[in-house]
Structure formats: C-alpha cells, structure tokens
Design a protein around this motif. Structure first.
Motif, PDB file in Angstrom:
ATOM      1  N   LYS A   5      -0.793  33.926 -53.627  1.00  0.00           N
ATOM      2  CA  LYS A   5      -1.005  34.460 -54.942  1.00  0.00           C
ATOM      3  C   LYS A   5      -1.087  33.609 -56.067  1.00  0.00           C
ATOM      4  CE  LYS A   5      -0.470  39.324 -53.072  1.00  0.00           C
ATOM      5  NZ  LYS A   5       0.121  40.347 -53.324  1.00  0.00           N
ATOM      6  N   LEU A   6       0.061  33.115 -56.419  1.00  0.00           N
ATOM      7  CA  LEU A   6       0.203  32.322 -57.305  1.00  0.00           C
ATOM      8  C   LEU A   6      -0.408  30.905 -57.351  1.00  0.00           C
ATOM      9  CD1 LEU A   6       4.174  32.695 -58.092  1.00  0.00           C
ATOM     10  CD2 LEU A   6       2.261  33.592 -59.368  1.00  0.00           C
ATOM     11  N   VAL A   7      -0.706  30.285 -56.146  1.00  0.00           N
ATOM     12  CA  VAL A   7      -1.416  29.318 -56.183  1.00  0.00           C
ATOM     13  C   VAL A   7      -2.846  29.634 -56.145  1.00  0.00           C
ATOM     14  CG1 VAL A   7      -2.357  27.315 -54.301  1.00  0.00           C
ATOM     15  CG2 VAL A   7       0.232  28.232 -54.623  1.00  0.00           C
ATOM     16  N   ALA A   8      -3.284  30.597 -55.842  1.00  0.00           N
ATOM     17  CA  ALA A   8      -4.735  31.071 -55.908  1.00  0.00           C
ATOM     18  C   ALA A   8      -5.058  31.278 -57.528  1.00  0.00           C
ATOM     19  CB  ALA A   8      -5.105  32.603 -55.072  1.00  0.00           C
ATOM     20  N   MET A   9      -4.259  31.809 -58.331  1.00  0.00           N
ATOM     21  CA  MET A   9      -4.277  32.180 -59.504  1.00  0.00           C
ATOM     22  C   MET A   9      -4.345  30.933 -60.340  1.00  0.00           C
ATOM     23  SD  MET A   9      -4.561  35.245 -59.892  1.00  0.00           S
ATOM     24  CE  MET A   9      -4.247  35.959 -61.523  1.00  0.00           C
ATOM     25  N   ARG A  10      -3.507  29.998 -59.967  1.00  0.00           N
ATOM     26  CA  ARG A  10      -3.499  28.541 -60.789  1.00  0.00           C
ATOM     27  C   ARG A  10      -4.753  27.843 -60.270  1.00  0.00           C
ATOM     28  NH1 ARG A  10      -3.201  23.763 -58.488  1.00  0.00           N
ATOM     29  NH2 ARG A  10      -1.982  24.406 -56.646  1.00  0.00           N
ATOM     30  N   GLU A  11      -5.454  27.838 -59.189  1.00  0.00           N
ATOM     31  CA  GLU A  11      -6.506  27.283 -59.115  1.00  0.00           C
ATOM     32  C   GLU A  11      -7.602  28.040 -59.626  1.00  0.00           C
ATOM     33  OE1 GLU A  11      -6.230  27.219 -54.602  1.00  0.00           O
ATOM     34  OE2 GLU A  11      -5.445  25.450 -54.400  1.00  0.00           O
ATOM     35  N   MET A  12      -7.775  29.378 -59.685  1.00  0.00           N
ATOM     36  CA  MET A  12      -8.709  30.072 -60.218  1.00  0.00           C
ATOM     37  C   MET A  12      -8.864  29.793 -61.576  1.00  0.00           C
ATOM     38  SD  MET A  12      -8.955  34.306 -60.897  1.00  0.00           S
ATOM     39  CE  MET A  12      -7.769  34.291 -62.378  1.00  0.00           C
ATOM     40  N   ARG A  13      -7.834  29.371 -62.364  1.00  0.00           N
ATOM     41  CA  ARG A  13      -7.504  28.918 -63.679  1.00  0.00           C
ATOM     42  C   ARG A  13      -8.063  27.540 -63.926  1.00  0.00           C
ATOM     43  NH1 ARG A  13      -6.409  33.263 -66.870  1.00  0.00           N
ATOM     44  NH2 ARG A  13      -4.882  34.637 -65.950  1.00  0.00           N
ATOM     45  N   PRO A  66      -4.391  43.001 -71.462  1.00  0.00           N
ATOM     46  CA  PRO A  66      -3.842  42.084 -72.216  1.00  0.00           C
ATOM     47  C   PRO A  66      -2.645  42.339 -73.061  1.00  0.00           C
ATOM     48  CG  PRO A  66      -5.909  42.938 -72.984  1.00  0.00           C
ATOM     49  CD  PRO A  66      -5.658  43.470 -71.463  1.00  0.00           C
ATOM     50  N   HIS A  67      -2.359  43.571 -73.278  1.00  0.00           N
ATOM     51  CA  HIS A  67      -1.087  44.003 -74.193  1.00  0.00           C
ATOM     52  C   HIS A  67      -0.115  44.130 -73.229  1.00  0.00           C
ATOM     53  CE1 HIS A  67      -3.909  43.830 -77.472  1.00  0.00           C
ATOM     54  NE2 HIS A  67      -4.642  44.596 -77.056  1.00  0.00           N
ATOM     55  N   PRO A 114      -4.098  39.091 -63.226  1.00  0.00           N
ATOM     56  CA  PRO A 114      -4.547  38.092 -64.357  1.00  0.00           C
ATOM     57  C   PRO A 114      -4.288  38.741 -65.699  1.00  0.00           C
ATOM     58  CG  PRO A 114      -6.527  38.062 -62.928  1.00  0.00           C
ATOM     59  CD  PRO A 114      -5.546  39.019 -62.282  1.00  0.00           C
ATOM     60  N   ALA A 115      -3.527  38.276 -66.486  1.00  0.00           N
ATOM     61  CA  ALA A 115      -3.128  38.889 -67.796  1.00  0.00           C
ATOM     62  C   ALA A 115      -4.192  39.448 -68.554  1.00  0.00           C
ATOM     63  CB  ALA A 115      -2.557  37.835 -68.774  1.00  0.00           C
TER      64      ALA A 115
END
Length: 126
Positions: free
Chosen positions: A26-34, A88-89, A83-84
């Motif tokens: 999941k972390l790799v996917a999030m990095r790639e998504m960004r 957001p808060h 995703p943050a």
C-alpha cells in the motif's frame, strides 16, 4: 511457567506478517500514486534511494521487530493507509490544551469522538 496461549501462534504470526507485507504494498502504491520516485522520497526523508528500496521490499527489519513483539504478547496488528486528503485535519482536533497538574505542564489532546488523552508531560523551568 507461562500459560499456553488461547490462540494459534502460527496463525497469528502469519496474519501479522501478511498484514505487514500488505502495508508495504500500500505504501508503494501511495508513493506511485503521488508520482514520486524512490529517489524523490529518499531526498525528502534524508536517506538513500537504496534504503527506501529496502523499506519497500521489507528488508530493513522495521516491521519484523514490531511483529515479533506483537506475536509474543498475542496481538494481531492491522494497518490502515489512506491519503491524507481524505481527512485533512486528522482524527483529533488540532487544539492542544495545557493544564497545570501537580506542578507540571501536561499536554492533552481532544479527539474527534470527545476522548481526551495526555500526550506528554514535562517539568517547565527545571
């Protein structure tokens, strides 16, 4: 002598290590998504690209020790990644409150569900 656990040790170990592997995916996917490369992330973290690669491939031992600990005390670990921007808060209110308690300053947080927690306390002026 320790009492036998009320759970299957091997099943717990499998679940925890499978969850850790899923977290890394999941972390790799999030990095790639960004749109970030490992090099970009490494620069932001102040580490080498090789170290980021080791993290993403589970070769740093970061999660292994946590899993070993959890397994030995009979805890099943789950990780939640989002995703943050979805919240957001964050899950707790941003306001921190200071209160005097026995001559110490105590920092407390108020969570969105109304719970309060002490985050840290220290002696001021000591």
């Amino acid at each position: 002598m320790a009492q036998a656990p009320a759970y299957d040790y091997r099943e717990l170990a499998f679940d925890n290590y499978a969850e850790a592997h899923a977290l890394l995916r999941k972390l790799v996917a999030m990095r790639e998504m960004r749109g970030m490369r490992q090099e970009d992330l490494a620069d932001e973290m102040g580490v080498t690209q090789g170290y980021v690669s080791q993290i993403e491939n589970g070769r740093t031992g970061l999660l292994d020790r946590l899993n070993d600990y959890a397994i030995e005390v009979g805890i099943r670990i789950t990780y939640h990644v989002e995703p943050a921007e979805l919240l957001p808060h964050g899950r707790r209110h941003a306001k921190l409150q200071l209160s005097k308690q026995r001559g110490r300053e105590r920092i407390a947080s108020t969570w969105s569900d109304g719970r309060r927690s002490g985050v840290a306390s220290s002696m001021w002026g000591a």
